[in-house]
Write an enzyme that holds these catalytic residues in place. Sequence first.
Site, PDB file in Angstrom:
ATOM      1  N   GLU A  16      32.414  -7.661  28.848  1.00  0.00           N
ATOM      2  CA  GLU A  16      33.978  -8.223  28.381  1.00  0.00           C
ATOM      3  C   GLU A  16      34.817  -8.485  29.527  1.00  0.00           C
ATOM      4  OE1 GLU A  16      36.358  -4.261  27.561  1.00  0.00           O
ATOM      5  OE2 GLU A  16      34.827  -4.670  26.014  1.00  0.00           O
TER       6      GLU A  16
ATOM      7  N   GLU B  15      27.485 -13.725   6.975  1.00  0.00           N
ATOM      8  CA  GLU B  15      27.788 -13.504   5.598  1.00  0.00           C
ATOM      9  C   GLU B  15      28.080 -14.967   4.708  1.00  0.00           C
ATOM     10  OE1 GLU B  15      26.591 -11.021   3.783  1.00  0.00           O
ATOM     11  OE2 GLU B  15      26.440  -9.809   5.112  1.00  0.00           O
TER      12      GLU B  15
END
Length: 315
Positions: free
Chosen positions: A126, A95
């Site tokens: 992860e 963004e």
Amino acid sequence: MTSDYSLDLSQIQPRGHLLTEQANPASQNLDQLSPLEFVDLFNQEDQKVLAAIAQAREVIAQAITATANRLRQGGRLFYIGAGTSGRLGVLDAAECPPTFCSPPEMVQGILAGGTAALIKSSEALEDRARDGAAAIDEHHIGPRDVVVGITAGGTTPYVQGAITAANTQSALTIFLACVPQSQVSTDAAIDIRLLVGPELLTGSTRLKAGTVTKMVLNMLSTGVMVQLGKVYGNRMVDVSVTNSKLFDRAVRIITDLTGLERESAAELLRKSDQRVKVALLMHWTNLDREATQALLDHHHGQLRPALNAFQVSQS
């Protein structure tokens, strides 16, 4: 398919003591609530998000200041995480260019599993600390850069490996987690703890933990961009004019700040090569585009200091 983790329980680190993994007493009858009761309880629990941010306000402000200082020197901001935490980092990074006209490389999101993990769960990735360290190396992260490790439960090996590797490269490291320091420690330079408490759906950290993470990332990136001069008042004067909506927003910013009619503001925007800061400074100084750009460049793209310096020079 049977998970490999079910084969050797002794190799799995217990996490039941973590705040993010505990059961929430308020939602013990979650499956018996009416939809309205469910919404009310959800809303009640979300109030804790704001309280958690208030408790961490000083360290969040410290992170904004330190990050802006690195980026002024040509550094970059990296968010790194796995699962929901990593996806939120990628979202915030994506963004920044349309909002602040920042170069795509200035703020980047690194997600365990890469782009594919944005739309398909790759949570097993992860567990590899070496992959987090490798990501630091792959992006050539160095002393001017900032690495924000995002992990709700604090224990994610991918993030821990990235923080350790970034420290060895003298990058500024920031740790963002939703568990207290007494449960999980970190070697990061700045340690942000957002203690929203157990989730309504036990262990589902895409809920309050995800919400508080999104809010703090909004604060961090927006606060840094304000410090870098990409905002004038409360207007995004470095907005990237790439579509009709953003062109309209740019025109409205100019009309609001100058008092020009809409058509005049649109013409000024075109003359400025669709750069709002240049358009505003052209209007306020009566300089041509080249001279205006030179004035802005001299003040490192900071509109207010450039305008103040011009006014002083004319007095």
